[in-house]
Design an enzyme around this catalytic site. Structure first.
Site, PDB file in Angstrom:
ATOM      1  N   LYS A 208       0.803  -1.216   0.000  1.00 15.15           N
ATOM      2  CA  LYS A 208       0.000   0.000   0.000  1.00 15.15           C
ATOM      3  C   LYS A 208       0.841   1.272   0.000  1.00 15.15           C
ATOM      4  O   LYS A 208       0.598   2.215   0.736  1.00 15.15           O
ATOM      5  CB  LYS A 208      -0.993   0.010   1.165  1.00 15.15           C
ATOM      6  CG  LYS A 208      -1.867  -1.231   1.265  1.00 15.15           C
ATOM      7  CD  LYS A 208      -2.446  -1.693  -0.064  1.00 15.15           C
ATOM      8  CE  LYS A 208      -3.384  -0.691  -0.691  1.00 15.15           C
ATOM      9  NZ  LYS A 208      -3.836  -1.137  -2.053  1.00 15.15           N
ATOM     10  N   THR A 209       1.827   1.295  -0.865  1.00 16.36           N
ATOM     11  CA  THR A 209       2.649   2.493  -1.051  1.00 16.36           C
ATOM     12  C   THR A 209       2.675   2.893  -2.529  1.00 16.36           C
ATOM     13  O   THR A 209       3.630   3.513  -2.993  1.00 16.36           O
ATOM     14  CB  THR A 209       4.087   2.253  -0.565  1.00 16.36           C
ATOM     15  OG1 THR A 209       4.628   1.118  -1.252  1.00 16.36           O
ATOM     16  CG2 THR A 209       4.137   2.012   0.936  1.00 16.36           C
ATOM     17  N   ALA A 210       1.642   2.514  -3.275  1.00 15.80           N
ATOM     18  CA  ALA A 210       1.578   2.687  -4.741  1.00 15.80           C
ATOM     19  C   ALA A 210       2.527   1.737  -5.445  1.00 15.80           C
ATOM     20  O   ALA A 210       2.954   1.983  -6.575  1.00 15.80           O
ATOM     21  CB  ALA A 210       1.858   4.130  -5.148  1.00 15.80           C
ATOM     22  N   SER A 211       2.837   0.620  -4.794  1.00 16.52           N
ATOM     23  CA  SER A 211       3.806  -0.319  -5.364  1.00 16.52           C
ATOM     24  C   SER A 211       3.283  -0.997  -6.627  1.00 16.52           C
ATOM     25  O   SER A 211       4.056  -1.273  -7.547  1.00 16.52           O
ATOM     26  CB  SER A 211       4.202  -1.372  -4.323  1.00 16.52           C
ATOM     27  OG  SER A 211       3.106  -2.166  -3.940  1.00 16.52           O
ATOM     28  N   THR A 212       1.977  -1.269  -6.685  1.00 14.93           N
ATOM     29  CA  THR A 212       1.424  -1.910  -7.887  1.00 14.93           C
ATOM     30  C   THR A 212       1.507  -0.967  -9.081  1.00 14.93           C
ATOM     31  O   THR A 212       1.871  -1.377 -10.193  1.00 14.93           O
ATOM     32  CB  THR A 212      -0.027  -2.342  -7.655  1.00 14.93           C
ATOM     33  OG1 THR A 212      -0.073  -3.292  -6.579  1.00 14.93           O
ATOM     34  CG2 THR A 212      -0.614  -2.998  -8.902  1.00 14.93           C
ATOM     35  N   SER A 213       1.206   0.294  -8.866  1.00  6.47           N
ATOM     36  CA  SER A 213       1.281   1.281  -9.946  1.00  6.47           C
ATOM     37  C   SER A 213       2.705   1.388 -10.483  1.00  6.47           C
ATOM     38  O   SER A 213       2.929   1.423 -11.702  1.00  6.47           O
ATOM     39  CB  SER A 213       0.816   2.651  -9.447  1.00  6.47           C
ATOM     40  OG  SER A 213      -0.535   2.605  -9.039  1.00  6.47           O
TER      41      SER A 213
ATOM     42  N   HIS B 235      10.559  -8.047  -7.940  1.00  5.96           N
ATOM     43  CA  HIS B 235       9.691  -7.297  -7.038  1.00  5.96           C
ATOM     44  C   HIS B 235       8.842  -8.258  -6.204  1.00  5.96           C
ATOM     45  O   HIS B 235       8.468  -9.341  -6.655  1.00  5.96           O
ATOM     46  CB  HIS B 235       8.772  -6.346  -7.825  1.00  5.96           C
ATOM     47  CG  HIS B 235       7.730  -7.048  -8.647  1.00  5.96           C
ATOM     48  ND1 HIS B 235       6.455  -7.287  -8.187  1.00  5.96           N
ATOM     49  CD2 HIS B 235       7.777  -7.581  -9.900  1.00  5.96           C
ATOM     50  CE1 HIS B 235       5.753  -7.912  -9.114  1.00  5.96           C
ATOM     51  NE2 HIS B 235       6.539  -8.113 -10.162  1.00  5.96           N
TER      52      HIS B 235
ATOM     53  N   HIS C 289       6.753  -8.497  -1.913  1.00  6.98           N
ATOM     54  CA  HIS C 289       6.630  -8.026  -0.526  1.00  6.98           C
ATOM     55  C   HIS C 289       7.535  -8.861   0.372  1.00  6.98           C
ATOM     56  O   HIS C 289       7.085  -9.735   1.112  1.00  6.98           O
ATOM     57  CB  HIS C 289       5.176  -8.136  -0.070  1.00  6.98           C
ATOM     58  CG  HIS C 289       4.221  -7.266  -0.833  1.00  6.98           C
ATOM     59  ND1 HIS C 289       4.441  -5.920  -1.032  1.00  6.98           N
ATOM     60  CD2 HIS C 289       3.040  -7.546  -1.438  1.00  6.98           C
ATOM     61  CE1 HIS C 289       3.432  -5.408  -1.733  1.00  6.98           C
ATOM     62  NE2 HIS C 289       2.578  -6.370  -1.989  1.00  6.98           N
TER      63      HIS C 289
ATOM     64  N   SER D 186      -5.141   3.106   4.115  1.00  2.50           N
ATOM     65  CA  SER D 186      -5.286   2.491   2.801  1.00  2.50           C
ATOM     66  C   SER D 186      -5.344   0.973   2.918  1.00  2.50           C
ATOM     67  O   SER D 186      -6.181   0.320   2.276  1.00  2.50           O
ATOM     68  CB  SER D 186      -4.116   2.901   1.896  1.00  2.50           C
ATOM     69  OG  SER D 186      -4.182   2.249   0.650  1.00  2.50           O
TER      70      SER D 186
ATOM     71  N   TYR E 257       4.395   7.304 -16.870  1.00  2.00           N
ATOM     72  CA  TYR E 257       3.675   7.621 -15.639  1.00  2.00           C
ATOM     73  C   TYR E 257       2.732   8.802 -15.838  1.00  2.00           C
ATOM     74  O   TYR E 257       1.584   8.783 -15.373  1.00  2.00           O
ATOM     75  CB  TYR E 257       4.684   7.935 -14.522  1.00  2.00           C
ATOM     76  CG  TYR E 257       4.054   8.365 -13.230  1.00  2.00           C
ATOM     77  CD1 TYR E 257       3.446   7.442 -12.378  1.00  2.00           C
ATOM     78  CD2 TYR E 257       4.043   9.713 -12.858  1.00  2.00           C
ATOM     79  CE1 TYR E 257       2.853   7.846 -11.188  1.00  2.00           C
ATOM     80  CE2 TYR E 257       3.449  10.117 -11.674  1.00  2.00           C
ATOM     81  CZ  TYR E 257       2.858   9.178 -10.842  1.00  2.00           C
ATOM     82  OH  TYR E 257       2.277   9.577  -9.667  1.00  2.00           O
TER      83      TYR E 257
END
Length: 240
Positions: A41-46, A98, A100, A130, A237
């Site tokens: 939940k740190t915009a990692s997927t984006s 990448h 977690h 989030s 981006y």
């Protein structure tokens, strides 16, 4: 067991085959490995999706680190196997890994070369809020997946008022262990040693750490520093 999209047995077989013949060294720019041990939940997927969009054009490999039950801590056996695979898997270089997972010091296992670590952090309260709603409503990437707390309509403020476990203050600690590492003390919320170790690793072992609230700046710096991977990332981006 930790794998990177391919079975470990297949990787080890390839390594043994390679050992039997002379291999020319990879060019320096093609011998690069980046590990993005992404904090949830740190915009990692984006950000990771940008790597997937660029890998074909920029000719590098993107590999997802899967761990048993999504545990960010690997067993000692898996740590050894992971280090060996990442450093010697020529077919997957240059590589962008990448997942977690907590920081892992490759030098502890005698690795000749160390990967470049990057990461993104977020305001701890914003990240927790989030994640709280993510457990209940999911996200747009896998809308059909049933989440662990699906059906729970309690708001975050109501959770705080009732002293719920999903919004407990110790949940704010989560980002620290991802930089601290695999030592059990890293996961002891409030540990001064863990905090200092996380700060040391961030300063000394990470190429770059961005913040979610300034993600575009993070991407711009990566494109300037590592064009082999991130050429075109900023424009991608900005255009979504």
């Amino acid at each position: 067991r930790t794998i990177a999209r391919h079975e470990v047995a297949e990787v080890e077989q390839r390594h043994s085959e390679d050992a039997g013949r002379e291999l020319s060294p990879l060019a320096e720019k093609d011998d690069m490995v980046i590990i993005y041990n992404r904090v949830p939940k740190t915009a990692s997927t984006s950000f990771t999706n940008i790597a997937y969009d660029l890998c074909g054009k920029n000719r590098f490999h993107v590999l997802h680190i899967n761990t048993t039950k999504n545990n960010p801590v690997m067993s000692l056996q898996d740590q050894v196997r992971f280090v060996r695979n990442v450093t010697s898997w020529r077919e997957m270089k240059p590589g962008f890994y990448h997942g977690h997972v907590a920081y892992l010091d490759f030098s502890k296992y005698g690795a000749k070369g160390k990967p470049m670590y990057i990461n993104v952090v977020r305001d701890p309260i914003e990240r927790l809020v989030s994640y709280y709603y993510f457990l209940r409503f999911g996200d747009n990437y896998r809308p059909g997946l049933r989440r662990r707390k699906q059906g729970d309509k309690k708001t975050f403020d109501e959770c705080v008022s009732s002293g719920g476990s999903d919004c407990a203050p110790e949940k704010l600690w989560l980002q620290i262990p991802f930089f601290c590492g695999h030592h059990s003390e890293c996961w002891n919320a409030g540990s001064r040693w863990a905090l200092e170790q996380a700060k040391y690793n961030l300063v000394n072992e990470y190429l770059l750490v961005g913040v979610t609230e300034e993600l575009e700046d993070f991407i711009m710096i990566l494109e300037a520093a590592l064009p082999r991977f991130f050429k075109g990332a900023t424009e991608l981006y900005r255009t979504g």
